[in-house]
Scaffold this active site. Structure first.
Site, mmCIF file in Angstrom:
data_model
loop_
_atom_site.group_PDB
_atom_site.id
_atom_site.type_symbol
_atom_site.label_atom_id
_atom_site.label_comp_id
_atom_site.label_asym_id
_atom_site.label_seq_id
_atom_site.Cartn_x
_atom_site.Cartn_y
_atom_site.Cartn_z
ATOM 1 N N GLY A 162 46.224 42.028 57.911
ATOM 2 C CA GLY A 162 45.275 42.908 57.227
ATOM 3 C C GLY A 162 43.871 42.783 57.785
ATOM 4 O O GLY A 162 43.615 42.084 58.763
ATOM 5 N N ASN B 112 37.411 47.559 48.081
ATOM 6 C CA ASN B 112 37.591 48.427 49.250
ATOM 7 C C ASN B 112 38.684 49.471 49.053
ATOM 8 O O ASN B 112 38.509 50.630 49.383
ATOM 9 C CB ASN B 112 37.965 47.589 50.486
ATOM 10 C CG ASN B 112 36.885 46.593 50.839
ATOM 11 O OD1 ASN B 112 35.693 46.874 50.682
ATOM 12 N ND2 ASN B 112 37.280 45.425 51.314
ATOM 13 N N GLU C 109 48.261 47.667 61.677
ATOM 14 C CA GLU C 109 47.429 48.831 61.448
ATOM 15 C C GLU C 109 46.150 48.647 62.257
ATOM 16 O O GLU C 109 45.835 49.394 63.151
ATOM 17 C CB GLU C 109 47.181 48.836 59.949
ATOM 18 C CG GLU C 109 46.358 49.877 59.376
ATOM 19 C CD GLU C 109 46.171 49.571 57.889
ATOM 20 O OE1 GLU C 109 47.044 49.925 57.095
ATOM 21 O OE2 GLU C 109 45.142 48.978 57.550
ATOM 22 N N GLY D 97 46.467 49.607 53.899
ATOM 23 C CA GLY D 97 47.885 49.678 54.270
ATOM 24 C C GLY D 97 48.693 48.523 53.711
ATOM 25 O O GLY D 97 49.887 48.419 53.994
HETATM 26 N N1 COA Z 1 36.820 38.079 42.554
HETATM 27 C C1 COA Z 1 35.658 38.628 42.971
HETATM 28 N N2 COA Z 1 35.243 38.594 44.265
HETATM 29 C C2 COA Z 1 36.035 37.957 45.154
HETATM 30 C C3 COA Z 1 37.249 37.361 44.788
HETATM 31 C C4 COA Z 1 37.641 37.445 43.421
HETATM 32 N N3 COA Z 1 38.784 36.910 43.001
HETATM 33 N N4 COA Z 1 37.795 36.814 45.889
HETATM 34 C C5 COA Z 1 36.970 37.074 46.911
HETATM 35 N N5 COA Z 1 35.910 37.756 46.475
HETATM 36 C C6 COA Z 1 34.784 38.254 47.256
HETATM 37 C C7 COA Z 1 34.207 37.209 48.192
HETATM 38 O O1 COA Z 1 33.321 36.347 47.495
HETATM 39 C C8 COA Z 1 33.487 38.088 49.198
HETATM 40 O O2 COA Z 1 32.285 38.540 48.614
HETATM 41 P P1 COA Z 1 30.957 38.798 49.492
HETATM 42 O O3 COA Z 1 31.303 39.952 50.396
HETATM 43 O O4 COA Z 1 29.933 39.132 48.458
HETATM 44 O O5 COA Z 1 30.731 37.515 50.222
HETATM 45 C C9 COA Z 1 34.416 39.302 49.334
HETATM 46 O O6 COA Z 1 35.263 39.263 48.166
HETATM 47 C C10 COA Z 1 35.280 39.278 50.584
HETATM 48 O O7 COA Z 1 35.957 38.074 50.609
HETATM 49 P P2 COA Z 1 36.265 37.249 51.926
HETATM 50 O O8 COA Z 1 36.640 35.881 51.462
HETATM 51 O O9 COA Z 1 35.176 37.354 52.935
HETATM 52 O O10 COA Z 1 37.606 37.937 52.420
HETATM 53 P P3 COA Z 1 37.952 39.133 53.387
HETATM 54 O O11 COA Z 1 36.835 39.586 54.260
HETATM 55 O O12 COA Z 1 39.166 38.679 54.100
HETATM 56 O O13 COA Z 1 38.273 40.346 52.389
HETATM 57 C C11 COA Z 1 39.554 41.540 50.732
HETATM 58 C C12 COA Z 1 39.199 40.184 51.354
HETATM 59 C C13 COA Z 1 40.672 41.338 49.720
HETATM 60 C C14 COA Z 1 38.341 42.147 50.062
HETATM 61 C C15 COA Z 1 40.022 42.493 51.901
HETATM 62 O O14 COA Z 1 41.026 41.858 52.636
HETATM 63 C C16 COA Z 1 40.566 43.805 51.363
HETATM 64 O O15 COA Z 1 39.817 44.706 51.050
HETATM 65 N N6 COA Z 1 41.892 43.925 51.260
HETATM 66 C C17 COA Z 1 42.555 45.093 50.692
HETATM 67 C C18 COA Z 1 42.969 46.080 51.748
HETATM 68 C C19 COA Z 1 43.943 45.521 52.727
HETATM 69 O O16 COA Z 1 44.645 44.562 52.473
HETATM 70 N N7 COA Z 1 43.985 46.133 53.888
HETATM 71 C C20 COA Z 1 44.783 45.659 54.974
HETATM 72 C C21 COA Z 1 45.997 46.426 55.154
HETATM 73 S S1 COA Z 1 46.420 46.483 56.855
#
Ligand code: COA
Length: 497
Positions: free
Chosen positions: A263, A378, A288, A382
Site C-alpha cells: 500500500g 485518505n 497499484e 485499493g
Molecule cells: N488514529 C488517528 N490517527 C492515526 C492513527 C489512529 N489510530 N494511526 C495513525 N494515525 C495518524 C498518524 O499519527 C499520522 O498522522 P500525521 O500525518 O499527523 O503525522 C497519519 O495517521 C499517517 O500515519 P503514518 O504512521 O505516517 O502512516 P502511513 O503514512 O503509512 O499512512 C494510512 C497510514 C492508513 C493513513 C495510509 O496507509 C492510508 O491512507 N491507507 C488507506 C489507503 C490504502 O491502504 N491504500 C493502499 C492501497 S494500494
C-alpha cells in the site's frame, strides 16, 4: 521540437494555452482527470481552471485515478470549484472540506470506478484531462507516470484535453499496457496469468477527433514524501520477514513468495524496504503504486519485475529511475487501475497484500480510513481490492499513534473497511498475529498478546475478559466498545485516567 510529440499531424492545430483549454470546462460538468498517487496528473489545465473560477464561479464533479500531486486538490478546493470528488485523495485542505461537508467525497475501491461508469451506474465524464508524453500517429494518447483511470476516462468522455508534459522523457512510451475489459454479460477472462504479461496496447486508443485541445506543460510530478524507516517500521518489517521465511520453510509459500502488493505511505514503504535485508530473491510485485522501495529492491537484485498503475518516487530515486529508464524498462509495466487491482487477477496470481491500518480491533476488523469513526483520512484506495481477494491479506500499523495518546488496537473498530473475514495477518512493532483458521475469541488472544502496546495491554485484557464473561461468539460490551474513542475525544487520550 514540442510538436514532434504530436505525431498525428492533423492534431497540431489543437494546441492552445491552458487558459483557453480550461474554457471547455463548464459549470456542473463531470471531469475525469489523470493522476494516481500524486503521479501523472494533468497539471496546467486544472490550475488555469482554478484561476478562472475566481472570476467566474463554477463547480465540477472531479474523478481521478487516485490522489493528485502539485497541491492540485488544495488549489481546486480553495478555488471552491469542487462539488464532488472521487475516488481517493490525500490532501489536508480537501480532507478538511470533506470533513466539513463542503465537498461530497465518494470513497471507493479503486478498481470499481470505471466499472461503474461502464455500467452507467455513475454519470460518464463530460470531459477528460489526461497528461501524456506523446500522441501517436493514430492520435492515441501515451500516458506518463500513471495510467490510473485515464484510459477509460478518455474512452467514455465526450471530449478530451491532452496535456503533453515535456518534463517526462519520451522513453516512457512502451512502459504502459492498456487493456480495457469488454462489456458484460459477454465479458471474457482478463488474459493475464503472469505479472509480466502484456495484454493490451502501449497507448490509449481513442478517435483523434475527440481531442478538443492539446496543452504543453513542463511541470514535473511532485516528489514522494515518504520518510525513511524508523525503529518501529523496521520492527514491523522484521516481524513480517520472519513470518514469511517461516511460511516458505513450511512450504505454504513459494521461495520467492509470489507477487507482492504494498500500500501507500510510510509504513508500507518501510516494510518493503525490510525485504532488502532478507534472503528472498526473484521477488515480483503486482501492485497499484510503485514507491522507492520497489526500485531499491530492483537495484539490489532482489526484485525481478514490478507491475503497477503508477510510480511515485522521492527526488533522489526519481532522477535515478527516469534518467536511466533503459535499465528499468524491461522490469516494469504500468496498467489501468482496474487491471492492476482486478479481483480476478489478484485471486489468480495469489498475491500477498500488505496494506496499512489506521486502527484494528481485537477480532481483526480493520479501519483504514476514518479517524474516530467519523473523520476521513485518505480513503480506502485499493486496499480492499487486494485484501478481499489476496492469497494472504496482511495489515500493518504502529501499535500507538500521537505519542501514545492513541492505541491503534481498539476494542471495536470505529469504522470497518476490511472486516474480520478478509484479514489474515496483523502486524505492529510489538509482533505479529496470525489469524488464519482462528475463531474470534482465539483471534483476540493472539492480537492482544502480539500486537497491543504494553501501555494498553492490561486495559484491553480487562475489556476482553469482561466481554467474554458476558458471552457471545464475538464478545463485546456494547456500552463500552467505543469508550476508548470517547475518552480520546474528551480527554485527549485512550488511556483510562
Ligand atoms: N488514529 C488517528 N490517527 C492515526 C492513527 C489512529 N489510530 N494511526 C495513525 N494515525 C495518524 C498518524 O499519527 C499520522 O498522522 P500525521 O500525518 O499527523 O503525522 C497519519 O495517521 C499517517 O500515519 P503514518 O504512521 O505516517 O502512516 P502511513 O503514512 O503509512 O499512512 C494510512 C497510514 C492508513 C493513513 C495510509 O496507509 C492510508 O491512507 N491507507 C488507506 C489507503 C490504502 O491502504 N491504500 C493502499 C492501497 S494500494
Amino acid at each position: 521540437m514540442q510538436l514532434e510529440r504530436i505525431r498525428h499531424a492533423g492534431l497540431h492545430e489543437k494546441v492552445m494555452s491552458a487558459e483557453q483549454a480550461s474554457e471547455f470546462i463548464k459549470d456542473g460538468m463531470t471531469v475525469g482527470m489523470s493522476g494516481f498517487t500524486r503521479a501523472g496528473e494533468a497539471k496546467a489545465v486544472p490550475k488555469a481552471l482554478a484561476e478562472r473560477v475566481k472570476e467566474h464561479p463554477l463547480k465540477i464533479n472531479l474523478m481521478t485515478g487516485a490522489s493528485l500531486g502539485n497541491d492540485l486538490d488544495k488549489i481546486l478546493t480553495e478555488s471552491g470549484s469542487l462539488a464532488r470528488r472521487m475516488p481517493f485523495q490525500v490532501d489536508t485542505t480537501l480532507r478538511k472540506a470533506i470533513n466539513n461537508g463542503e465537498v461530497m467525497f465518494i470513497d471507493q475501491h479503486l478498481s470499481e470506478t470505471v466499472e461503474q461508469l461502464r455500467n452507467h451506474q455513475l454519470k460518464l465524464p463530460d470531459i477528460a484531462i489526461i497528461e501524456a508524453v506523446a500522441i501517436t500517429e493514430e492520435g492515441h494518447i501515451v500516458p506518463t507516470t500513471s495510467v490510473g483511470n485515464s484510459a477509460s476516462f478518455s474512452i467514455f468522455a465526450k471530449q478530451v484535453i491532452v496535456e503533453i508534459n515535456t518534463s517526462h522523457k519520451p522513453e516512457l512510451e512502451g512502459l504502459h499496457d492498456i487493456y480495457i475489459p469488454s462489456y458484460r454479460p459477454t465479458r471474457t477472462p482478463v488474459p493475464l496469468v503472469k505479472v509480466d504479461d502484456r495484454i493490451g496496447s502501449t497507448a490509449i486508443p481513442i478517435p483523434p477527433e475527440k481531442i478538443a485541445a492539446i496543452v504543453f506543460t513542463s511541470q514535473h510530478d511532485s516528489y514522494s514524501t515518504v520518510g525513511a524507516p524508523d525503529v518501529d517500521t523496521a520492527a514491523i518489517a522484521k516481524h513480517l520477514v520472519t513470518f514469511l521465511e517461516n511460511e516458505v520453510a513450511e512450504k505454504r509459500l513459494a521461495p520467492n513468495l509470489g507477487p507482492l502488493q504494498a500500500g501507500i505511505g510510510n509504513i508500507a514503504n518501510a516494510v518493503m524496504m525490510g525485504l532488502l535485508d532478507s534472503d528472498f530473491t526473484d521477488l515480483t510485485m503486482y501492485s497499484e503504486v510503485l514507491q522507492d522501495s520497489t526500485f531499491d529492491l530492483i537495484d539490489a537484485g532482489k526484485m525481478k519485475f514490478a507491475s503497477g498503475c503508477s510510480v511515485i518516487l522521492s527526488e533522489r530515486m526519481n532522477s535515478k529511475v527516469f534518467d536511466n529508464l533503459e535499465h528499468y524498462k524491461d522490469k516494469l509495466i504500468l496498467r489501468p487501475q482496474e487491471i492492476s487491482n482486478h479481483p480476478e487477477i489478484v485471486r489468480r496470481l495469489g498475491i500477498i497484500a500488505i496494506n496499512t491500518a489506521l486502527e484494528f480491533d481485537i477480532y481483526g476488523n480493520v479501519n483504514s480510513t476514518h479517524v474516530c469513526g467519523t473523520r476521513m483520512m485518505n480513503g480506502i484506495g485499493g486496499s480492499g481490492d487486494f485484501a478481499r481477494n489476496a492469497n494472504m491479506a496482511i495489515f500493518v500499523t504502529k501499535s500507538i499513534a500521537k505519542d501514545g495518546a492513541i492505541s491503534s488496537v481498539v476494542p471495536m473498530a470505529s469504522h470497518v473497511d476490511h472486516n474480520e473475514h478478509d484479514v489474515d495477518i496483523l502486524v505492529t512493532e510489538q509482533g505479529l498475529a496470525d489469524l488464519r483458521g482462528l475463531a474470534p475469541r482465539e483471534r483476540a488472544v493472539q492480537i492482544i498478546k502480539h500486537c497491543v502496546h504494553p501501555d494498553y495491554r492490561n486495559q484491553m485484557l480487562d475489556y476482553f475478559e469482561r466481554a467474554c464473561a458476558r458471552g457471545g461468539h464475538t464478545p463485546h460490551l456494547l456500552d463500552e466498545a467505543f469508550s476508548w474513542h470517547i475518552n480520546l475525544e474528551k480527554n485527549g487520550t485512550m488511556k483510562l485516567l
